[in-house]
Design an enzyme around this catalytic site. Sequence first.
Site, PDB file in Angstrom:
ATOM      1  N   LYS A  32     -11.542  -4.190  -4.341  1.00 18.81           N
ATOM      2  CA  LYS A  32     -12.630  -3.230  -4.504  1.00 18.81           C
ATOM      3  C   LYS A  32     -12.124  -1.819  -4.751  1.00 18.81           C
ATOM      4  O   LYS A  32     -12.856  -0.970  -5.202  1.00 18.81           O
ATOM      5  CB  LYS A  32     -13.509  -3.259  -3.259  1.00 18.81           C
ATOM      6  CG  LYS A  32     -12.747  -3.042  -1.980  1.00 18.81           C
ATOM      7  CD  LYS A  32     -13.614  -3.460  -0.813  1.00 18.81           C
ATOM      8  CE  LYS A  32     -12.858  -3.360   0.491  1.00 18.81           C
ATOM      9  NZ  LYS A  32     -13.607  -3.906   1.586  1.00 18.81           N
ATOM     10  N   LYS A  75       0.831  -1.204   0.000  1.00 16.88           N
ATOM     11  CA  LYS A  75       0.000   0.000   0.000  1.00 16.88           C
ATOM     12  C   LYS A  75       0.861   1.248   0.000  1.00 16.88           C
ATOM     13  O   LYS A  75       0.507   2.250  -0.615  1.00 16.88           O
ATOM     14  CB  LYS A  75      -0.932   0.020   1.212  1.00 16.88           C
ATOM     15  CG  LYS A  75      -2.098  -0.924   1.055  1.00 16.88           C
ATOM     16  CD  LYS A  75      -3.228  -0.577   1.984  1.00 16.88           C
ATOM     17  CE  LYS A  75      -4.413  -1.494   1.730  1.00 16.88           C
ATOM     18  NZ  LYS A  75      -5.499  -1.288   2.657  1.00 16.88           N
ATOM     19  N   LYS A  99      -4.754  -9.733  -6.936  1.00 12.90           N
ATOM     20  CA  LYS A  99      -5.967  -9.995  -6.160  1.00 12.90           C
ATOM     21  C   LYS A  99      -7.129  -9.110  -6.622  1.00 12.90           C
ATOM     22  O   LYS A  99      -6.915  -7.936  -6.919  1.00 12.90           O
ATOM     23  CB  LYS A  99      -5.643  -9.698  -4.684  1.00 12.90           C
ATOM     24  CG  LYS A  99      -6.678 -10.149  -3.702  1.00 12.90           C
ATOM     25  CD  LYS A  99      -6.335  -9.695  -2.300  1.00 12.90           C
ATOM     26  CE  LYS A  99      -6.816  -8.283  -2.055  1.00 12.90           C
ATOM     27  NZ  LYS A  99      -6.925  -7.908  -0.635  1.00 12.90           N
TER      28      LYS A  99
END
Length: 333
Positions: free
Chosen positions: A199, A114, A196
Amino acid sequence: MKRIVSGIKPTGTLTIGNYIGAIKQFVALQKAMPEDEFFLFIADLHALTTPQEPAELRQRIKEIAGMYLACGLDPERTVLYIQSEIKEHAELGYLLQCFTYMGELERMTQFKDKSKKQDVLLTSSLFTYPALMAADIILYDADYVPVGEDQKQHLELTRDIASRFNNRYGDFFTVPEPIIPKVGARIMDLQDPSKKMSKSDETDKGYISLFDEPSVAAKKIKSAVTDSIGIIQFDPQNQPGIANLLTIYSSLENESIDSIVSKYSNLGYQEFKSDLSIIVSNTIQSIQEKYQSIVNSNQLDEILDKGRDQAQIIAYKKLEKCKRKIGLGRKRK
Ligand code: AMP
Ligand code: TRP
């Protein structure tokens, strides 16, 4: 009696990755373990590790709670609550930071990923987030924590923190075990099956939201990236796209991958995708119908109030005892 605890962050929309990797599993466990206790919370404090728009965040919190119920969670048997409504999470989160090492947090792959991707300034909460996650779990002395594959490392850290505390102060926290599904722990992006399904992804063709129009979801399955090999078999290395679709099929239909492969062995990708697109759109449609009836009633607020009150009692007692163990505050007379 065992206690099962899990949480979900109200950021972005809910995808079928969340459904297959986490929600469906939670619902299945609940059916399989009729004697045990289930705690589930909306991790709104965790959402704040990245910037959130207030009205949107508030909307998502309820959306996710409603979706959980729509996906088959039993409201009678679940303590469903919102993390920020129980102050003890944040307080224990801070205490556990005092038992977590910098090196441990620096090793977290989710943080590394991230922090590489993020284009805005990084907050320190994104770094310390695993300590708060550990607090969410051990505050309730959870025995099991059902999560997708991506949370395994955080669970290992939680176990280390709990054990460290216990070694120092005597047995106090239950050391939790993760439950990771055998099939579907990692649903991949439909357009790029090497990553992956997420969303918060940029292109919305790569993921299916539980809020997608069923016909849109069907189209996304039909246009999922596959390969030129042309044979339906489970080979995640060489055919990651087909392997991912087989996984989705297997999980939604509760059918083994072997059985699906033999059913389609003489058929082409198109036929397989077409059948799967119907399965996915039907699943989504039935979830959405239930969702509508839940959000249009008072049921959700009643369940969240009850969940908050039940969780509060346990959290308060555990935190008070924890503070006494550590030596905080004054001695009680
Ligand atoms: P998050 O959406 O990151 O808050 O994740 C909520 C839960 O869904 C966690 O248990 C995750 O491990 C799980 N999850 C998220 N994305 C996926 C995915 N693509 N495949 C399987 N499980 C997932
Ligand atoms: N970190 C989890 C995620 O991003 C959400 C979460 C927060 C959680 N606290 C938890 C999951 C405690 C299980 C238990 O998916």
